[in-house]
Design a protein around this motif. Structure first.
Motif, PDB file in Angstrom:
ATOM      1  N   ARG A 162       0.810  -1.218   0.000  1.00  0.00           N
ATOM      2  CA  ARG A 162       0.000   0.000   0.000  1.00  0.00           C
ATOM      3  C   ARG A 162       0.842   1.267   0.000  1.00  0.00           C
ATOM      4  O   ARG A 162       0.293   2.373   0.001  1.00  0.00           O
ATOM      5  CB  ARG A 162      -0.936  -0.024   1.207  1.00  0.00           C
ATOM      6  CG  ARG A 162      -2.026  -1.086   1.090  1.00  0.00           C
ATOM      7  CD  ARG A 162      -2.643  -1.445   2.424  1.00  0.00           C
ATOM      8  NE  ARG A 162      -3.221  -0.292   3.089  1.00  0.00           N
ATOM      9  CZ  ARG A 162      -3.688  -0.311   4.339  1.00  0.00           C
ATOM     10  NH1 ARG A 162      -3.615  -1.440   5.036  1.00  0.00           N
ATOM     11  NH2 ARG A 162      -4.211   0.765   4.871  1.00  0.00           N
ATOM     12  N   THR A 209      -0.553   9.354  -3.536  1.00  0.00           N
ATOM     13  CA  THR A 209      -1.354   8.263  -4.074  1.00  0.00           C
ATOM     14  C   THR A 209      -1.942   8.673  -5.420  1.00  0.00           C
ATOM     15  O   THR A 209      -2.564   9.730  -5.533  1.00  0.00           O
ATOM     16  CB  THR A 209      -2.492   7.893  -3.106  1.00  0.00           C
ATOM     17  OG1 THR A 209      -1.931   7.483  -1.864  1.00  0.00           O
ATOM     18  CG2 THR A 209      -3.340   6.777  -3.673  1.00  0.00           C
ATOM     19  N   ASP A 211      -3.559   7.221  -9.539  1.00  0.00           N
ATOM     20  CA  ASP A 211      -4.457   6.224 -10.130  1.00  0.00           C
ATOM     21  C   ASP A 211      -3.812   4.848 -10.196  1.00  0.00           C
ATOM     22  O   ASP A 211      -4.507   3.828 -10.094  1.00  0.00           O
ATOM     23  CB  ASP A 211      -4.868   6.671 -11.541  1.00  0.00           C
ATOM     24  CG  ASP A 211      -5.776   7.895 -11.516  1.00  0.00           C
ATOM     25  OD1 ASP A 211      -6.384   8.135 -10.457  1.00  0.00           O
ATOM     26  OD2 ASP A 211      -5.867   8.595 -12.538  1.00  0.00           O
ATOM     27  N   ARG A 214      -4.341   3.213  -6.854  1.00  0.00           N
ATOM     28  CA  ARG A 214      -5.739   2.815  -6.676  1.00  0.00           C
ATOM     29  C   ARG A 214      -6.065   1.573  -7.510  1.00  0.00           C
ATOM     30  O   ARG A 214      -6.736   0.657  -7.042  1.00  0.00           O
ATOM     31  CB  ARG A 214      -6.653   3.972  -7.055  1.00  0.00           C
ATOM     32  CG  ARG A 214      -6.493   5.213  -6.168  1.00  0.00           C
ATOM     33  CD  ARG A 214      -7.546   6.267  -6.505  1.00  0.00           C
ATOM     34  NE  ARG A 214      -7.316   7.467  -5.733  1.00  0.00           N
ATOM     35  CZ  ARG A 214      -6.676   8.542  -6.208  1.00  0.00           C
ATOM     36  NH1 ARG A 214      -6.214   8.525  -7.444  1.00  0.00           N
ATOM     37  NH2 ARG A 214      -6.499   9.605  -5.454  1.00  0.00           N
ATOM     38  N   GLN A 217      -4.894  -1.640  -5.945  1.00  0.00           N
ATOM     39  CA  GLN A 217      -5.572  -2.116  -4.738  1.00  0.00           C
ATOM     40  C   GLN A 217      -7.011  -2.546  -4.985  1.00  0.00           C
ATOM     41  O   GLN A 217      -7.648  -3.098  -4.091  1.00  0.00           O
ATOM     42  CB  GLN A 217      -5.553  -1.006  -3.680  1.00  0.00           C
ATOM     43  CG  GLN A 217      -4.166  -0.631  -3.192  1.00  0.00           C
ATOM     44  CD  GLN A 217      -4.194   0.485  -2.166  1.00  0.00           C
ATOM     45  OE1 GLN A 217      -5.050   0.518  -1.293  1.00  0.00           O
ATOM     46  NE2 GLN A 217      -3.266   1.414  -2.280  1.00  0.00           N
ATOM     47  N   ARG A 218      -7.555  -2.297  -6.178  1.00  0.00           N
ATOM     48  CA  ARG A 218      -8.959  -2.635  -6.407  1.00  0.00           C
ATOM     49  C   ARG A 218      -9.157  -4.145  -6.325  1.00  0.00           C
ATOM     50  O   ARG A 218      -8.287  -4.911  -6.739  1.00  0.00           O
ATOM     51  CB  ARG A 218      -9.414  -2.116  -7.763  1.00  0.00           C
ATOM     52  CG  ARG A 218      -8.869  -2.903  -8.940  1.00  0.00           C
ATOM     53  CD  ARG A 218      -9.174  -2.198 -10.249  1.00  0.00           C
ATOM     54  NE  ARG A 218      -8.831  -3.003 -11.409  1.00  0.00           N
ATOM     55  CZ  ARG A 218      -7.603  -3.159 -11.900  1.00  0.00           C
ATOM     56  NH1 ARG A 218      -6.577  -2.559 -11.297  1.00  0.00           N
ATOM     57  NH2 ARG A 218      -7.404  -3.910 -12.961  1.00  0.00           N
ATOM     58  N   ASP A 238     -12.510   1.394  -6.550  1.00  0.00           N
ATOM     59  CA  ASP A 238     -11.855   2.644  -6.933  1.00  0.00           C
ATOM     60  C   ASP A 238     -12.910   3.759  -6.941  1.00  0.00           C
ATOM     61  O   ASP A 238     -14.114   3.492  -6.875  1.00  0.00           O
ATOM     62  CB  ASP A 238     -11.154   2.508  -8.285  1.00  0.00           C
ATOM     63  CG  ASP A 238     -12.100   2.214  -9.436  1.00  0.00           C
ATOM     64  OD1 ASP A 238     -13.254   2.695  -9.413  1.00  0.00           O
ATOM     65  OD2 ASP A 238     -11.702   1.507 -10.363  1.00  0.00           O
TER      66      ASP A 238
END
Length: 496
Positions: A162, A209, A211, A214, A217-218, A238
């Protein structure tokens, strides 16, 4: 931080022969095999001994020593997994992929976690044979010492995954080192709290952070059904997906809409009816559902709309993309039991009856045949829809041993390879997932498949390379899709 084990990328290839030769010379194969034999003997010796005469201080020390030893063994296990993966040695066992080898031959319960740990904590090689340190070097050292547990590794992996991609590499490495040091003294839950604070320190304003982070992590995960046949849906959305879902829930999960407990509840979107009508107002007043329950019922109604509207197309792996349910003649006669869908879900009998009232039924009779052509010989290679429906009724899912893939995610498999003269006849076909479909064939390292005409079950015989010292491999069948048959085989006869 993810490494694909089925086909290792170039950065995880084994070193070329000249790079391996030095290691082969310094590490005797016989010594390694003998060492594992000695370990097994030591474990047998420890199991025979009793701690009854030990003092309280000594039994505490023994418990700690046992825990440290288990952690060190876990670290060595990662090295052994990498050996198997780098050489594709899992093929000798008849496994279709590295993941199936770990799950079925090693009996590892959480395959993803074990492989993720092995990928992050093991040394790798570039395509030129240059040795690379583990991705999480400090964590790998701590586990090798037995100072941390695999649960600590999971937390460190989660936190480091993360960290925004734009964070400097030096800060990324420093964060992993700090987490590994804290893991030596903290519990996994306390370590997670430290990790969250560390993430906040690395990106205090959330400006780093992007795109890419994101998108990385989706996720959305659907759990297996529990004892009550319920499933948990877990998702990390997202921003755009979240915004669209908010709109859908506002329309379909409004109070009074799509309420299965209210026969007068309007269905579909609230825009399909007059929002100011008395019908919606009255339905909203009768609605005692929580917001979570309304969200669930909105999803149910939305899925029905998609399925009935034909948005999924006309076919998926030869089966219609509809809710296809299989029941037995006994269940039909006794009005009890569970129906099985082509995607592998179980449905209570009451739901089966309600769905059947609106269904387009297909009857599978195994003693005889309908007029639909189920025998094509060599005239065509692919199975027809009628054959796919019959295969689902017979096999329900992939017939390979221990495979849990349902029929909707599988293919019609020629029990004798098409290239070897196999025929597209119903009794020469079986259900097999794509990976197991490729695992069967005429080669020495492939499985052999046949239909046992006495039982109507597809058998899979492992390759000869999987059991070289135990005689010819025995044919196996898969009962995971037929728990009723397992119960019949294990049910004890009533005392006479």
């Amino acid at each position: 931080m993810f490494m694909a084990f089925d086909k290792p990328p170039t950065t995880t290839l084994s070193p070329p022969p000249d790079a391996r030769s030095a290691a082969v010379q310094s590490d005797s194969v016989d010594d390694l095999v003998a060492a594992y034999g000695e370990l097994d003997a030591v474990l047998d010796r420890i199991a025979e001994l009793s701690a009854d005469r030990c003092t309280d201080v000594e039994v505490v020390a023994l418990a700690k020593a046992n825990e440290v030893a288990g952690r060190r063994i876990a670290s060595l296990g990662h090295r052994r997994l990498m050996d198997v993966s780098d050489r594709d040695a899992w093929r000798l066992t008849g496994a279709a992929t590295m993941r199936m080898f770990v799950a079925n031959h090693l009996g590892v319960p959480d395959v993803k976690r074990r492989l993720d740990h092995a990928a992050a904590l093991s040394e790798t090689y570039t395509i030129t044979g240059l040795q690379q340190p583990p991705e999480l070097s400090a964590t790998a050292d701590a586990l090798a010492e037995g100072a941390i547990a695999p649960e600590h590794v999971s937390v460190i992996l989660d936190i480091t995954n993360r960290i925004p991609a734009s964070v400097e590499i030096d800060d990324h490495v420093a964060a992993e080192v700090a987490l590994a040091e804290h893991a030596r003294t903290l519990s996994p839950s306390a370590l997670r709290q430290v990790g969250v604070r560390l993430l906040a320190h690395l990106d205090p304003d959330g400006e780093l952070t992007d795109d890419h982070d994101r998108a990385r992590q989706r996720s959305m995960t659907l759990s297996r059904q529990d004892a009550q046949l319920m499933s948990k849906l877990t998702a990390t959305l997202d921003p755009v997906t979240r915004a669209m879902l908010d709109v859908v829930l506002a329309k379909w999960a409004a109070p009074g809409m799509n309420n299965p407990d209210d026969p007068n509840s309007p269905s579909g979107s609230i825009d399909d009816a007059d929002p100011d009508s008395e019908v919606i107002k009255d339905a909203a007043q009768r609605d005692s559902r929580s917001q979570g329950q309304r969200n669930h019922d909105a999803l149910n109604a939305l899925l029905k709309c998609v399925l009935e509207g034909g948005a999924l197309g006309g076919s998926h792996r030869g089966l219609p993309p509809q809710l296809i349910i299989s029941i037995t003649e006994t269940q039909l006669r006794e009005s009890a039991g569970l129906g099985v869908t082509a995607t592998g879900a179980d449905l209570p009998w009451r739901d089966v009856v309600e769905l059947a009232a609106k269904a387009d039924p297909h009857l599978a009779v195994f003693a005889d045949h309908t007029e639909e052509v189920l025998y094509f010989g060599r005239a065509r290679r692919t199975a027809s829809r009628a054959q796919r429906m019959a295969l689902f009724a017979r096999d329900r899912g992939c017939t390979a041993p221990d495979c849990d893939q349902p029929a909707m995610h599988s293919e019609a498999h020629h029990l004798i390879d098409w290239a070897e003269g196999g025929r597209t006849d119903i009794d020469d076909l079986g259900v097999a997932c794509p990976k197991h479909n490729r695992a069967a064939g005429p080669r020495r390292d492939q499985w052999t498949t046949r239909l046992d005409r006495a039982t109507g079950r597809v058998t899979w015989t492992p390759p000869a390379t999987s059991e070289p010292t135990n005689g010819p491999p025995e044919p196996r069948i898969n009962n995971r899709h037929h728990p009723d048959r397992v119960l019949v085989c294990t049910r004890r006869p009533k005392p006479g």
